[in-house]
Design a protein around this motif. Structure first.
Motif, PDB file in Angstrom:
ATOM      1  N   ARG A   1     -30.649   5.740 -15.625  1.00  0.00           N
ATOM      2  CA  ARG A   1     -31.772   6.892 -15.640  1.00  0.00           C
ATOM      3  C   ARG A   1     -32.190   6.856 -14.410  1.00  0.00           C
ATOM      4  O   ARG A   1     -32.433   8.169 -13.732  1.00  0.00           O
TER       5      ARG A   1
ATOM      6  N   ALA B   1     -29.786   8.882 -12.246  1.00  0.00           N
ATOM      7  CA  ALA B   1     -29.893  10.362 -12.727  1.00  0.00           C
ATOM      8  C   ALA B   1     -31.069  10.974 -12.007  1.00  0.00           C
ATOM      9  O   ALA B   1     -30.848  12.167 -11.751  1.00  0.00           O
TER      10      ALA B   1
ATOM     11  N   GLU C   1     -35.033  14.566 -19.116  1.00  0.00           N
ATOM     12  CA  GLU C   1     -33.607  14.496 -19.215  1.00  0.00           C
ATOM     13  C   GLU C   1     -32.962  12.974 -18.878  1.00  0.00           C
ATOM     14  O   GLU C   1     -31.950  12.623 -19.559  1.00  0.00           O
TER      15      GLU C   1
ATOM     16  N   ARG D   1     -33.609  10.918 -21.891  1.00  0.00           N
ATOM     17  CA  ARG D   1     -32.554  11.069 -22.970  1.00  0.00           C
ATOM     18  C   ARG D   1     -31.260  10.517 -22.669  1.00  0.00           C
ATOM     19  O   ARG D   1     -30.391  10.010 -23.423  1.00  0.00           O
ATOM     20  N   LEU D   2     -30.800  10.629 -21.445  1.00  0.00           N
ATOM     21  CA  LEU D   2     -29.516  10.269 -21.059  1.00  0.00           C
ATOM     22  C   LEU D   2     -29.395   8.604 -21.034  1.00  0.00           C
ATOM     23  O   LEU D   2     -28.292   8.205 -21.468  1.00  0.00           O
ATOM     24  N   GLU D   3     -30.628   8.278 -20.739  1.00  0.00           N
ATOM     25  CA  GLU D   3     -30.545   6.603 -20.820  1.00  0.00           C
ATOM     26  C   GLU D   3     -30.358   6.131 -22.297  1.00  0.00           C
ATOM     27  O   GLU D   3     -29.862   5.002 -22.364  1.00  0.00           O
TER      28      GLU D   3
ATOM     29  N   THR E   1     -26.672   6.614 -23.166  1.00  0.00           N
ATOM     30  CA  THR E   1     -25.869   5.681 -22.414  1.00  0.00           C
ATOM     31  C   THR E   1     -26.092   3.989 -23.438  1.00  0.00           C
ATOM     32  O   THR E   1     -25.014   3.462 -23.371  1.00  0.00           O
TER      33      THR E   1
ATOM     34  N   CYS F   1     -26.126  16.409 -24.346  1.00  0.00           N
ATOM     35  CA  CYS F   1     -25.120  16.601 -22.977  1.00  0.00           C
ATOM     36  C   CYS F   1     -24.485  17.976 -23.132  1.00  0.00           C
ATOM     37  O   CYS F   1     -24.395  18.584 -24.369  1.00  0.00           O
TER      38      CYS F   1
ATOM     39  N   LEU G   1     -20.142  11.280 -20.577  1.00  0.00           N
ATOM     40  CA  LEU G   1     -21.540  12.227 -20.815  1.00  0.00           C
ATOM     41  C   LEU G   1     -21.833  13.018 -19.731  1.00  0.00           C
ATOM     42  O   LEU G   1     -21.883  12.400 -18.691  1.00  0.00           O
TER      43      LEU G   1
ATOM     44  N   LYS H   1     -23.866  16.134 -17.925  1.00  0.00           N
ATOM     45  CA  LYS H   1     -25.127  16.853 -17.828  1.00  0.00           C
ATOM     46  C   LYS H   1     -25.319  17.596 -16.420  1.00  0.00           C
ATOM     47  O   LYS H   1     -25.185  17.228 -15.681  1.00  0.00           O
TER      48      LYS H   1
END
Length: 485
Positions: free
Chosen positions: A31, A34, A43, A46-48, A51, A115, A132, A134
């Motif tokens: 996170r 990113a 964003e 959410r990626l965290e 993952t 993604c 993943l 983005k």
């Protein structure tokens, strides 16, 4: 395993022990990086979460909760994109077990639809890789819609004052204005695109051509995108022209500039995709010596919010002489493939199927790269090496993609491999059918098959200018089971 990939912009690589207690800290690190690279806080969070979930999936299934095993997390920056890659050399997939619902599945990643792109790479005994991907949002371009809309209001017939030249990396805002005048407010969902083009230009992965007036405004755009800076073929992106300007003539001029660049730099040729209702682009492709090599039916353009499902024509424009190659087209498609090669004047030697001999000493595990574009509703599977488990692997991925509402699914097979003749029939048994060929990709030609997930082909909306284009479309309809138009 990561040595198999070019990490031009590798930000971090961490080898992690297969212990669930470490996942929270690991995902938190993802996170933070990113956000440093430009993702917004929502964003990045959410990626965290994704993952964390993906790593948990590796621990539970690839290592069966073996706390002494290790897997790798790689963070990469690509043009306009932030990538989290997870690599493991755990237990290879048992596709039959997975299909029964008792094994590993990554459908949750598709369901989240966060993604921009998801990539599954199966490397057999060498392990697996999940990416993943983005897009990184660029500058806030919402101010564009408040600006003077004179570009779209003009009616210009004299284009003598419009110059065709290469785009400079700093012209992203001017390009964004052009995109807005073409696509309207829909484009604001893709505001990262100029930033991505800037990165591609600086890394030598794209050459962009623009039509510019005396005031420096970009009125038209086209570009050649390459997999690598030294690639011998390029993908010609869609050429766009602002409303009110001579579309057909400007498309012709931009395309000519692209061809001149390709010829001067030794590129063998350019392939591109054109919507069948885009008559101006069809004319420009045909006038430049392009030939139809395939048609993707049922595809919809997310950027234009197209509701109809017509067709996307695959063109190839040969620029320089390519090497002579041996290809193994499936018996049932030999006639149409031969016509494509003859029309394009390709130097190809067509060989017949080797039958079961092509399967001797074949690996147990196929090498397949699956890219999922959830926003656009399509996915592409690329087979780089055949294995005896290919049928089970494709069947599982196909089921997963269909369940997650992916409309169009393509699979690319290497025509240089004799096994393509054998596996093509088994894939068509699953519901795939002929789409065409794409020359000079991955150091050879590929045979593309397509699968429609509850999508109806609107045949009457497919407009084709050339006689061969019509013949090719009729052939594809017969392969799919539709009646001849």
């Amino acid at each position: 395993m990561s040595e198999l990939y070019e990490h031009r912009n590798l930000l971090a690589k961490i080898s992690v022990k297969s212990n669930k207690k470490l996942l929270s800290s690991l995902a938190g690190f993802v996170r933070e990086v990113a956000m440093i690279e430009g993702l917004k806080i929502e964003e990045a969070r959410r990626l965290e979460l994704i993952t964390d979930e993906a790593c948990l999936n590796v621990i539970q299934h690839a290592f069966e909760s073996n706390n002494e095993a290790y897997f790798d997390i790689l963070l990469e920056r690509r043009p306009g994109q932030f990538v989290v890659a997870i690599e493991d050399k755990g237990i290879p997939f048992d596709w039959k077990k997975v299909e029964s619902g008792k094994g590993e599945g990554l459908g949750m990643l598709l369901i989240k639809a966060f993604c921009d792109e998801i990539r599954f790479i199966n490397l057999g005994r060498e392990g697996k890789r999940l990416e993943l991907i983005k897009g990184i949002s660029g500058k806030d371009l919402s101010f564009i819609k408040e600006k003077d809309k004179s570009l779209s209001a003009r009616e210009v017939k004299d284009i003598s004052s419009i110059s065709i030249r290469f785009m400079e990396p700093h012209e992203g805002i001017a390009l964004a204005k052009c995109f807005y005048h073409v696509y309207g407010s829909t484009y604001l969902n893709y505001i990262d695109y100029p930033e991505k083009i800037k990165d591609l230009l600086e890394e030598g992965l794209q050459k962009s051509i623009v039509a510019v007036n005396e005031e420096g405004e970009i009125l038209g755009y086209g570009g050649i995108k390459k997999e690598k800076p030294d690639s011998t073929t390029g993908e010609l992106g869609r050429i766009i022209i602002c409303p009110g300007y001579p579309e057909e003539k400007l498309i012709e001029n931009i395309l000519k500039k692209c061809i001149d660049y390709a010829e001067d730099t030794g590129i063998y040729g350019m392939y591109n995709e054109t919507f069948s209702e885009d008559i101006s682009s069809q004319k420009a492709n045909l006038a430049s010596g392009g030939i139809e090599t395939g048609i993707s039916v049922g595809y919809s353009d997310s950027l234009l919010k197209k509701k109809n499902r017509s067709g996307v024509i695959m063109y190839y424009i040969k620029v320089n002489e390519e090497p002579e190659r041996i290809v193994y087209p499936p018996f049932e498609h030999t006639t149409i493939v031969k016509k494509i090669y003859n029309l394009g004047k390709f130097r190809r030697i067509l060989k017949k199927s080797m039958g079961r001999a092509a399967l001797v000493n074949m690996s147990d595990h196929a090498l397949v790269d699956v890219k999922v574009y959830s926003d656009s509703g399509y996915a592409v599977m690329h087979v780089s090496q055949y294995g005896t488990d290919l049928g089970d692997l494709v069947r599982f991925r196909l089921k997963e993609l269909c369940q997650n509402n992916i409309d169009c699914i393509y699979i690319d097979l290497p025509l240089s491999d004799p096994a393509t003749c054998t596996f093509c029939s088994s894939l068509e048994y699953l519901g795939f059918f002929f789409a065409g060929i794409i020359p000079e990709v991955y150091n050879g030609d590929i045979l593309r098959l397509q699968y429609l997930n509850n999508v109806t082909i609107e045949k009457e909306k497919v407009l084709l200018l050339s006689d061969f284009g019509k013949e090719l479309f009729n052939y594809i309809l017969r392969c799919q089971g539709e009646e001849r138009i």
